[in-house]
Design an enzyme around this catalytic site. Structure first.
Site, PDB file in Angstrom:
ATOM      1  N   ARG A 108       0.815  -1.235   0.000  1.00 17.27           N
ATOM      2  CA  ARG A 108       0.000   0.000   0.000  1.00 17.27           C
ATOM      3  C   ARG A 108       0.838   1.270   0.000  1.00 17.27           C
ATOM      4  O   ARG A 108       0.384   2.335   0.419  1.00 17.27           O
ATOM      5  CB  ARG A 108      -0.967   0.024   1.181  1.00 17.27           C
ATOM      6  CG  ARG A 108      -1.942  -1.111   1.150  1.00 17.27           C
ATOM      7  CD  ARG A 108      -3.218  -0.790   1.883  1.00 17.27           C
ATOM      8  NE  ARG A 108      -4.053  -1.966   1.894  1.00 17.27           N
ATOM      9  CZ  ARG A 108      -4.040  -2.875   2.856  1.00 17.27           C
ATOM     10  NH1 ARG A 108      -3.254  -2.719   3.887  1.00 17.27           N
ATOM     11  NH2 ARG A 108      -4.821  -3.924   2.765  1.00 17.27           N
ATOM     12  N   LYS A 130       2.896  11.225 -11.924  1.00 14.96           N
ATOM     13  CA  LYS A 130       2.073  10.228 -12.618  1.00 14.96           C
ATOM     14  C   LYS A 130       2.959   9.021 -12.882  1.00 14.96           C
ATOM     15  O   LYS A 130       4.004   9.143 -13.528  1.00 14.96           O
ATOM     16  CB  LYS A 130       1.597  10.770 -13.959  1.00 14.96           C
ATOM     17  CG  LYS A 130       0.523  11.800 -13.879  1.00 14.96           C
ATOM     18  CD  LYS A 130       0.056  12.040 -15.300  1.00 14.96           C
ATOM     19  CE  LYS A 130      -0.787  13.267 -15.433  1.00 14.96           C
ATOM     20  NZ  LYS A 130      -1.004  13.600 -16.849  1.00 14.96           N
ATOM     21  N   GLU A 172      10.031  16.979 -25.822  1.00 15.37           N
ATOM     22  CA  GLU A 172       9.297  17.512 -24.659  1.00 15.37           C
ATOM     23  C   GLU A 172       9.742  18.944 -24.338  1.00 15.37           C
ATOM     24  O   GLU A 172       8.947  19.759 -23.874  1.00 15.37           O
ATOM     25  CB  GLU A 172       9.480  16.605 -23.433  1.00 15.37           C
ATOM     26  CG  GLU A 172       8.919  15.190 -23.594  1.00 15.37           C
ATOM     27  CD  GLU A 172       7.397  15.099 -23.664  1.00 15.37           C
ATOM     28  OE1 GLU A 172       6.699  16.134 -23.505  1.00 15.37           O
ATOM     29  OE2 GLU A 172       6.877  13.984 -23.904  1.00 15.37           O
ATOM     30  N   LYS A 214       7.995  22.427 -15.662  1.00 16.49           N
ATOM     31  CA  LYS A 214       7.018  21.341 -15.484  1.00 16.49           C
ATOM     32  C   LYS A 214       6.533  21.284 -14.033  1.00 16.49           C
ATOM     33  O   LYS A 214       5.329  21.156 -13.772  1.00 16.49           O
ATOM     34  CB  LYS A 214       7.632  20.002 -15.897  1.00 16.49           C
ATOM     35  CG  LYS A 214       6.757  18.834 -15.472  1.00 16.49           C
ATOM     36  CD  LYS A 214       6.525  17.795 -16.471  1.00 16.49           C
ATOM     37  CE  LYS A 214       5.495  16.785 -15.982  1.00 16.49           C
ATOM     38  NZ  LYS A 214       5.643  15.488 -16.570  1.00 16.49           N
ATOM     39  N   GLU A 224      -4.635  17.413 -12.384  1.00 20.12           N
ATOM     40  CA  GLU A 224      -4.989  17.636 -13.781  1.00 20.12           C
ATOM     41  C   GLU A 224      -6.455  17.975 -14.034  1.00 20.12           C
ATOM     42  O   GLU A 224      -7.152  17.294 -14.780  1.00 20.12           O
ATOM     43  CB  GLU A 224      -4.585  16.396 -14.606  1.00 20.12           C
ATOM     44  CG  GLU A 224      -4.445  16.731 -16.076  1.00 20.12           C
ATOM     45  CD  GLU A 224      -3.721  15.639 -16.870  1.00 20.12           C
ATOM     46  OE1 GLU A 224      -2.681  15.148 -16.421  1.00 20.12           O
ATOM     47  OE2 GLU A 224      -4.220  15.338 -17.951  1.00 20.12           O
ATOM     48  N   ARG A 228      -2.601  21.764 -15.971  1.00 13.64           N
ATOM     49  CA  ARG A 228      -1.700  20.622 -16.197  1.00 13.64           C
ATOM     50  C   ARG A 228      -2.019  19.926 -17.523  1.00 13.64           C
ATOM     51  O   ARG A 228      -1.153  19.317 -18.141  1.00 13.64           O
ATOM     52  CB  ARG A 228      -1.786  19.634 -15.033  1.00 13.64           C
ATOM     53  CG  ARG A 228      -0.810  18.495 -15.201  1.00 13.64           C
ATOM     54  CD  ARG A 228      -0.625  17.609 -13.999  1.00 13.64           C
ATOM     55  NE  ARG A 228       0.378  16.616 -14.344  1.00 13.64           N
ATOM     56  CZ  ARG A 228       0.956  15.815 -13.481  1.00 13.64           C
ATOM     57  NH1 ARG A 228       0.651  15.866 -12.211  1.00 13.64           N
ATOM     58  NH2 ARG A 228       1.853  14.941 -13.892  1.00 13.64           N
ATOM     59  N   ASN A 232      -0.240  18.016 -22.111  1.00  8.79           N
ATOM     60  CA  ASN A 232      -0.605  16.954 -23.069  1.00  8.79           C
ATOM     61  C   ASN A 232      -0.517  17.431 -24.517  1.00  8.79           C
ATOM     62  O   ASN A 232      -0.908  16.694 -25.428  1.00  8.79           O
ATOM     63  CB  ASN A 232      -2.031  16.448 -22.789  1.00  8.79           C
ATOM     64  CG  ASN A 232      -2.121  15.806 -21.428  1.00  8.79           C
ATOM     65  OD1 ASN A 232      -1.171  15.193 -20.971  1.00  8.79           O
ATOM     66  ND2 ASN A 232      -3.256  15.982 -20.753  1.00  8.79           N
ATOM     67  N   HIS A 235       0.223  15.072 -27.288  1.00 10.93           N
ATOM     68  CA  HIS A 235       0.136  13.721 -26.745  1.00 10.93           C
ATOM     69  C   HIS A 235      -1.141  12.970 -27.126  1.00 10.93           C
ATOM     70  O   HIS A 235      -1.156  11.743 -27.093  1.00 10.93           O
ATOM     71  CB  HIS A 235       0.284  13.745 -25.222  1.00 10.93           C
ATOM     72  CG  HIS A 235       1.715  13.967 -24.784  1.00 10.93           C
ATOM     73  ND1 HIS A 235       2.423  15.094 -25.116  1.00 10.93           N
ATOM     74  CD2 HIS A 235       2.567  13.186 -24.067  1.00 10.93           C
ATOM     75  CE1 HIS A 235       3.644  15.012 -24.604  1.00 10.93           C
ATOM     76  NE2 HIS A 235       3.750  13.863 -23.969  1.00 10.93           N
ATOM     77  N   HIS A 239       0.096   9.727 -28.455  1.00 12.57           N
ATOM     78  CA  HIS A 239      -0.118   8.441 -27.786  1.00 12.57           C
ATOM     79  C   HIS A 239      -0.853   7.459 -28.690  1.00 12.57           C
ATOM     80  O   HIS A 239      -0.632   6.257 -28.627  1.00 12.57           O
ATOM     81  CB  HIS A 239      -0.917   8.630 -26.492  1.00 12.57           C
ATOM     82  CG  HIS A 239      -0.053   8.989 -25.322  1.00 12.57           C
ATOM     83  ND1 HIS A 239      -0.573   9.383 -24.117  1.00 12.57           N
ATOM     84  CD2 HIS A 239       1.291   9.016 -25.175  1.00 12.57           C
ATOM     85  CE1 HIS A 239       0.426   9.636 -23.279  1.00 12.57           C
ATOM     86  NE2 HIS A 239       1.565   9.425 -23.906  1.00 12.57           N
ATOM     87  N   HIS A 249       8.730   7.806 -27.939  1.00 11.54           N
ATOM     88  CA  HIS A 249       7.793   8.779 -27.386  1.00 11.54           C
ATOM     89  C   HIS A 249       8.024  10.153 -28.008  1.00 11.54           C
ATOM     90  O   HIS A 249       7.082  10.848 -28.384  1.00 11.54           O
ATOM     91  CB  HIS A 249       7.950   8.836 -25.869  1.00 11.54           C
ATOM     92  CG  HIS A 249       6.946   9.731 -25.210  1.00 11.54           C
ATOM     93  ND1 HIS A 249       5.591   9.478 -25.249  1.00 11.54           N
ATOM     94  CD2 HIS A 249       7.097  10.892 -24.524  1.00 11.54           C
ATOM     95  CE1 HIS A 249       4.960  10.451 -24.605  1.00 11.54           C
ATOM     96  NE2 HIS A 249       5.840  11.310 -24.156  1.00 11.54           N
TER      97      HIS A 249
END
Ligand code: GLY
Length: 345
Positions: A108, A130, A172, A214, A224, A228, A232, A235, A239, A249
């Site tokens: 956990r 993330k 990026e 960032k 997000e 934020r 993307n 992306h 993606h 990427h």
């Protein structure tokens, strides 16, 4: 070395900029830590890991899957770890993602930190909390948002970084410039990859500026719901083509940024697509990928950022100023189908 602590909603991350790997021992108890690293980094820098508990992973996005998580957890149990153990991901985005995810779910949650070894992970992937894994071609469809305790940079890792990986990092960096930093966009236009690779000071400044850009966006909107989402940019389409067409990427995001610029022309009267294309090309990245619209749309429809029938597309009003534009899935389908045959190169 510069140390900077950034504070999120409920946690904080200490950045150790331009530090050395050996500094880790100053604040981590080596006996209560396990390093996750992939074969490539381990084989190139074996000496650095002497004395540490290490789990060596197979390299590549194709291993960012649940089976790898299970294998790591089995090995952690064999190491007799407990909830006080620190998990340290040393590598690119795949390794830091898996490390953060395993640390978040194992027992956990145990503490974790990163030593990003690629430009892309230094300026982007290691920052923001993330952490996730892919399921088939669906990227990062499973994961958590949980901040690392520290991020330590050792630029010696960049000495062995393949050329393609440098270019991925710049994808990026260009994204950051497009959405938030028109001055950096100009600086990037004035310089080139070789210059950054050979000028330590220039590179340090660039990494520092991007990591803090960032972090600042994440601090303002960790979960997000607002700004934020601007990260993307490139992306949504990126993606959708990355795993399907086996692109890196950076390559996928580069093509995705061009697609987003074209859509920005229609929705935001964006005028600088050619400047963005020029910069992407300057840093050795692609601006076009042939694709099958139906395949791409199917992946886009499963994107976790889609809400009901709306895709929140990140578009540019001008360089340095991005907006989130809710666009109906059907409309996006039309655009993607129309662009399928258009040559963007
Ligand atoms: N770990 C990448 C991010 O949070 O954006």
């Amino acid at each position: 070395m510069t140390i900077k602590k950034v504070h999120y909603n409920t946690s904080s991350t200490s950045f150790y900029f331009a530090a050395g790997f050996a500094r880790l021992k100053d604040f981590i108890d080596i006996k209560h830590a396990v390093i996750l690293v992939d074969e490539n980094v381990f084989n190139l820098h074996t000496k650095k890991f002497k004395g540490w508990n290490v789990i060596v992973l197979k390299p590549g996005e194709q291993y960012k899957q649940q089976a790898t998580v299970d294998s790591i957890i089995t090995q952690l149990i064999q190491f007799n770890v407990d909830r006080k153990t620190f998990l340290i991901g040393v590598g690119g985005g795949v390794v830091t993602d898996i490390t953060g995810y395993v640390a978040s779910v194992f027992m956990r949650g145990i503490r974790f930190g990163f030593v990003p070894t690629t430009l892309l992970s230094m300026v982007d992937a290691s920052i923001g909390g993330k952490n996730g894994i892919d399921v088939g071609v669906y990227k990062n469809i499973v994961g958590t948002i949980n901040q690392p305790s520290f991020i330590l940079h050792d630029h010696l890792f960049l000495k062995t970084l393949p050329a393609d990986e440098w270019r991925n990092g710049f994808a990026e960096i260009i994204k950051h410039a497009c959405i938030k930093d028109a001055a950096m966009f100009k600086t990037l236009e004035a310089n080139n990859l070789k210059k950054y690779q050979s000028d330590k000071k220039l590179l340090n400044e660039l990494i520092h500026r991007n990591a803090l850009l960032k972090s600042k966006v994440v601090i303002a909107d960790e979960f997000e719901s607002g700004d934020r989402r601007l990260l993307n940019f490139g992306h949504t389409f990126g993606h959708a083509i990355e795993n399907t067409y086996k692109l890196s990427h950076g390559q996928a995001v580069a093509v995705g940024m061009v697609m987003a610029c074209m859509i920005s022309e229609a929705y935001c009267s964006f005028k600088d697509t050619n400047r963005v294309i020029g910069l992407i090309k300057k840093y050795g990245l692609p601006v076009h990928q042939s694709y099958n619209a139906k395949k791409v749309i199917d992946v886009m429809k499963a994107d976790k950022k889609k809400v009901k029938d709306i895709i929140n597309y990140v578009l540019l009003q001008k360089i340095g100023k991005a907006v989130v534009m809710p666009i109906d899935v059907k409309e996006v389908e039309n655009i993607i189908s129309q662009m399928e045959t258009k040559n963007l190169s």
